[in-house]
Design a protein around this motif. Sequence first.
Motif, PDB file in Angstrom:
ATOM      1  N   VAL A 118       0.446  -1.358  -0.460  1.00  0.00           N
ATOM      2  CA  VAL A 118       0.346  -0.152   0.173  1.00  0.00           C
ATOM      3  C   VAL A 118       1.158   1.168  -0.171  1.00  0.00           C
ATOM      4  O   VAL A 118       2.422   1.117   0.336  1.00  0.00           O
ATOM      5  CB  VAL A 118      -1.197   0.178   1.300  1.00  0.00           C
ATOM      6  CG1 VAL A 118      -0.434   0.506   2.739  1.00  0.00           C
ATOM      7  CG2 VAL A 118      -1.947   1.547   1.394  1.00  0.00           C
ATOM      8  N   ILE A 119       0.403   2.482  -0.072  1.00  0.00           N
ATOM      9  CA  ILE A 119       0.911   3.751  -0.557  1.00  0.00           C
ATOM     10  C   ILE A 119       0.792   4.158   0.677  1.00  0.00           C
ATOM     11  O   ILE A 119      -0.961   4.726   0.182  1.00  0.00           O
ATOM     12  CB  ILE A 119       1.179   4.243  -1.942  1.00  0.00           C
ATOM     13  CG1 ILE A 119       1.763   3.120  -2.585  1.00  0.00           C
ATOM     14  CG2 ILE A 119       1.523   5.383  -1.554  1.00  0.00           C
ATOM     15  CD1 ILE A 119       1.538   3.895  -4.172  1.00  0.00           C
ATOM     16  N   LEU A 120       1.147   5.454   1.710  1.00  0.00           N
ATOM     17  CA  LEU A 120       0.556   6.468   2.453  1.00  0.00           C
ATOM     18  C   LEU A 120       0.674   7.482   1.789  1.00  0.00           C
ATOM     19  O   LEU A 120       1.621   8.132   1.410  1.00  0.00           O
ATOM     20  CB  LEU A 120       1.400   6.002   3.748  1.00  0.00           C
ATOM     21  CG  LEU A 120       1.309   4.862   4.533  1.00  0.00           C
ATOM     22  CD1 LEU A 120       1.982   5.347   6.021  1.00  0.00           C
ATOM     23  CD2 LEU A 120      -0.396   4.999   4.469  1.00  0.00           C
ATOM     24  N   GLN A 121      -0.177   8.418   1.673  1.00  0.00           N
ATOM     25  CA  GLN A 121      -0.333   9.412   1.496  1.00  0.00           C
ATOM     26  C   GLN A 121      -0.401  10.999   2.231  1.00  0.00           C
ATOM     27  O   GLN A 121      -1.158  10.351   2.585  1.00  0.00           O
ATOM     28  CB  GLN A 121      -0.949   9.642  -0.234  1.00  0.00           C
ATOM     29  CG  GLN A 121      -0.969   8.793  -0.933  1.00  0.00           C
ATOM     30  CD  GLN A 121      -1.620   8.557  -2.343  1.00  0.00           C
ATOM     31  OE1 GLN A 121      -1.580   8.430  -4.027  1.00  0.00           O
ATOM     32  NE2 GLN A 121      -2.780   9.513  -2.619  1.00  0.00           N
ATOM     33  N   ILE A 122       0.479  11.655   2.065  1.00  0.00           N
ATOM     34  CA  ILE A 122       0.314  12.888   2.879  1.00  0.00           C
ATOM     35  C   ILE A 122       0.073  14.144   2.044  1.00  0.00           C
ATOM     36  O   ILE A 122       0.818  14.103   0.852  1.00  0.00           O
ATOM     37  CB  ILE A 122       1.221  13.243   3.301  1.00  0.00           C
ATOM     38  CG1 ILE A 122       1.532  12.243   4.903  1.00  0.00           C
ATOM     39  CG2 ILE A 122       1.135  14.782   4.677  1.00  0.00           C
ATOM     40  CD1 ILE A 122       2.391  11.961   5.700  1.00  0.00           C
ATOM     41  N   ALA A 167       4.555   2.743   0.672  1.00  0.00           N
ATOM     42  CA  ALA A 167       5.122   3.828   0.684  1.00  0.00           C
ATOM     43  C   ALA A 167       5.116   5.417   1.081  1.00  0.00           C
ATOM     44  O   ALA A 167       3.608   4.987   1.814  1.00  0.00           O
ATOM     45  CB  ALA A 167       5.298   3.535  -0.916  1.00  0.00           C
ATOM     46  N   LEU A 168       6.172   5.797   0.907  1.00  0.00           N
ATOM     47  CA  LEU A 168       4.871   7.038   1.518  1.00  0.00           C
ATOM     48  C   LEU A 168       5.079   8.498  -0.342  1.00  0.00           C
ATOM     49  O   LEU A 168       6.549   8.423  -0.257  1.00  0.00           O
ATOM     50  CB  LEU A 168       6.120   7.595   3.124  1.00  0.00           C
ATOM     51  CG  LEU A 168       5.819   8.595   3.204  1.00  0.00           C
ATOM     52  CD1 LEU A 168       4.232   8.219   3.881  1.00  0.00           C
ATOM     53  CD2 LEU A 168       6.638   9.060   4.308  1.00  0.00           C
ATOM     54  N   HIS A 169       3.923   9.169   0.053  1.00  0.00           N
ATOM     55  CA  HIS A 169       3.376   9.779  -1.341  1.00  0.00           C
ATOM     56  C   HIS A 169       3.452  11.085  -0.765  1.00  0.00           C
ATOM     57  O   HIS A 169       2.719  11.274  -0.619  1.00  0.00           O
ATOM     58  CB  HIS A 169       2.765   9.473  -2.656  1.00  0.00           C
ATOM     59  CG  HIS A 169       2.615   9.644  -3.319  1.00  0.00           C
ATOM     60  ND1 HIS A 169       3.249   9.627  -4.926  1.00  0.00           N
ATOM     61  CD2 HIS A 169       1.303  10.677  -3.515  1.00  0.00           C
ATOM     62  CE1 HIS A 169       2.610  10.333  -5.631  1.00  0.00           C
ATOM     63  NE2 HIS A 169       1.777  10.911  -4.751  1.00  0.00           N
ATOM     64  N   LEU A 170       4.043  12.345  -1.682  1.00  0.00           N
ATOM     65  CA  LEU A 170       3.729  13.833  -0.963  1.00  0.00           C
ATOM     66  C   LEU A 170       2.669  14.451  -2.155  1.00  0.00           C
ATOM     67  O   LEU A 170       3.227  13.392  -2.887  1.00  0.00           O
ATOM     68  CB  LEU A 170       5.012  14.587  -0.855  1.00  0.00           C
ATOM     69  CG  LEU A 170       4.549  15.457  -0.132  1.00  0.00           C
ATOM     70  CD1 LEU A 170       4.042  15.819   1.018  1.00  0.00           C
ATOM     71  CD2 LEU A 170       5.861  16.577  -0.925  1.00  0.00           C
ATOM     72  N   ASP A 171       1.309  13.769  -1.783  1.00  0.00           N
ATOM     73  CA  ASP A 171       0.666  14.395  -2.498  1.00  0.00           C
ATOM     74  C   ASP A 171      -0.401  15.738  -2.992  1.00  0.00           C
ATOM     75  O   ASP A 171      -0.497  16.044  -2.455  1.00  0.00           O
ATOM     76  CB  ASP A 171      -0.825  13.323  -1.987  1.00  0.00           C
ATOM     77  CG  ASP A 171      -1.808  12.941  -3.084  1.00  0.00           C
ATOM     78  OD1 ASP A 171      -1.544  13.132  -4.226  1.00  0.00           O
ATOM     79  OD2 ASP A 171      -2.861  12.680  -2.910  1.00  0.00           O
ATOM     80  N   GLY A 198      11.566  12.177   3.662  1.00  0.00           N
ATOM     81  CA  GLY A 198      11.122  10.099   3.614  1.00  0.00           C
ATOM     82  C   GLY A 198      10.084   9.822   1.869  1.00  0.00           C
ATOM     83  O   GLY A 198      10.116   8.630   2.141  1.00  0.00           O
ATOM     84  N   PHE A 199       9.795  10.689   1.892  1.00  0.00           N
ATOM     85  CA  PHE A 199       8.996  10.087   0.742  1.00  0.00           C
ATOM     86  C   PHE A 199       9.854   9.803  -0.122  1.00  0.00           C
ATOM     87  O   PHE A 199      10.507  10.445  -0.428  1.00  0.00           O
ATOM     88  CB  PHE A 199       8.519  11.329  -0.037  1.00  0.00           C
ATOM     89  CG  PHE A 199       6.882  12.347   1.243  1.00  0.00           C
ATOM     90  CD1 PHE A 199       5.895  11.629   1.104  1.00  0.00           C
ATOM     91  CD2 PHE A 199       7.360  13.826   1.700  1.00  0.00           C
ATOM     92  CE1 PHE A 199       4.926  12.645   2.183  1.00  0.00           C
ATOM     93  CE2 PHE A 199       6.306  13.751   2.533  1.00  0.00           C
ATOM     94  CZ  PHE A 199       5.548  13.203   2.626  1.00  0.00           C
ATOM     95  N   SER A 200       8.943   8.952  -0.783  1.00  0.00           N
ATOM     96  CA  SER A 200       9.893   8.389  -2.019  1.00  0.00           C
ATOM     97  C   SER A 200       9.399   9.128  -3.616  1.00  0.00           C
ATOM     98  O   SER A 200       9.599   9.238  -4.418  1.00  0.00           O
ATOM     99  CB  SER A 200       9.904   6.830  -2.709  1.00  0.00           C
ATOM    100  OG  SER A 200       8.804   6.239  -2.586  1.00  0.00           O
ATOM    101  N   SER A 201       8.709   9.813  -3.605  1.00  0.00           N
ATOM    102  CA  SER A 201       7.380   9.385  -4.381  1.00  0.00           C
ATOM    103  C   SER A 201       6.473  11.156  -4.310  1.00  0.00           C
ATOM    104  O   SER A 201       6.170  11.725  -3.410  1.00  0.00           O
ATOM    105  CB  SER A 201       6.609   8.697  -5.221  1.00  0.00           C
ATOM    106  OG  SER A 201       5.401   8.284  -3.799  1.00  0.00           O
ATOM    107  N   VAL A 202       6.489  12.164  -5.628  1.00  0.00           N
ATOM    108  CA  VAL A 202       5.264  13.370  -5.542  1.00  0.00           C
ATOM    109  C   VAL A 202       4.284  13.615  -6.125  1.00  0.00           C
ATOM    110  O   VAL A 202       4.596  12.700  -7.224  1.00  0.00           O
ATOM    111  CB  VAL A 202       6.178  14.617  -4.714  1.00  0.00           C
ATOM    112  CG1 VAL A 202       6.618  14.374  -4.483  1.00  0.00           C
ATOM    113  CG2 VAL A 202       7.172  15.110  -6.612  1.00  0.00           C
ATOM    114  N   MET A 203       3.157  14.385  -5.837  1.00  0.00           N
ATOM    115  CA  MET A 203       2.234  14.266  -7.261  1.00  0.00           C
ATOM    116  C   MET A 203       2.201  16.295  -7.353  1.00  0.00           C
ATOM    117  O   MET A 203       2.289  16.499  -6.292  1.00  0.00           O
ATOM    118  CB  MET A 203       0.736  13.651  -6.777  1.00  0.00           C
ATOM    119  CG  MET A 203       0.052  14.448  -7.654  1.00  0.00           C
ATOM    120  SD  MET A 203      -0.805  15.249  -7.997  1.00  0.00           S
ATOM    121  CE  MET A 203      -1.777  15.690  -9.100  1.00  0.00           C
TER     122      MET A 203
END
Length: 285
Positions: free
Chosen positions: A45-49, A80-84, A99-104
């Motif tokens: 799963v991906i956790l998004q903030i 995983a951790l995603h900045l949304d 600590g984010f590996s991805s961003v939107m």
Amino acid sequence: MALARSGTLVADAAARRGAVAAFNIITLEHAEAVISGAEAAGFPVILQISENAVKYRQSQVLPLARAAAESACAASVPVALHLDHVKSDALLRQAADAGFSSVMYDAAHLPYEKNLAATRSAADWAHSQGLWIEAELGEVGGKDGAAPLDAHAPGARTGPHEAAAYVAESGVDALAVAIGSSHAMTSRTAVLDHRLLGRLREVLGVPLVLHGSSGVPDRELSAAITGGIAKVNIGTALNIAMTTAIREALTTRPDAVDSRTYLGAGRQAMAETAASLIKLVATAA
């Protein structure tokens, strides 16, 4: 277990013509619930903030990001951790250290040329930091209390030819497409444009993302994943579950003052909702 990388989870899902669920979190209870749900379902799963969640947390990204990351590292499944939905360049530039590996990166509200220029710059920076980046073309309505876009309004759908040029020129790793869903829907009544999704899948060489998935019925969601969606964003469904459970807990015990009694009920309800949706998304292909 170390933090997983969002790009890897999405790529793995896309390779099997499936999808990974990504949940927007606001509190530590959200993070714990989503992870519990993923463990119960047995899938990543991906956790998004989101930027809005950061604003709610007194404009500080690290407290929730650090807590979510620690919870993720203790999980028995990849998380995983995603900045949304980032519009602020200042926030974007905190992503790697948080600590984010991805961003939107969200420039979908801008005219096409300005969207492209801003996103190209964001993608260049993200890639220099080893971050996977998602963008949006065609505006998925319903954010920040705004009404959903009319289905026929300009910009309410992602055009395949424009999207192909946008992906090639911006350098993004994934694209959120507007095909009929809307943010913040509290009823699951969205009807998706599966023909458009098929055309987008044909011309784009990157994973496709569906925003506003809380309002999409199971059958529509499964069809969208079969049709090419590789990342499914969910937020409001968790908040509905949490709020409903807290209301019921406080109605049953109106004298309750220990927040653990009702927050615990909310967390459990979110975990059950997350488990059901994670399993649906992971097994739809």
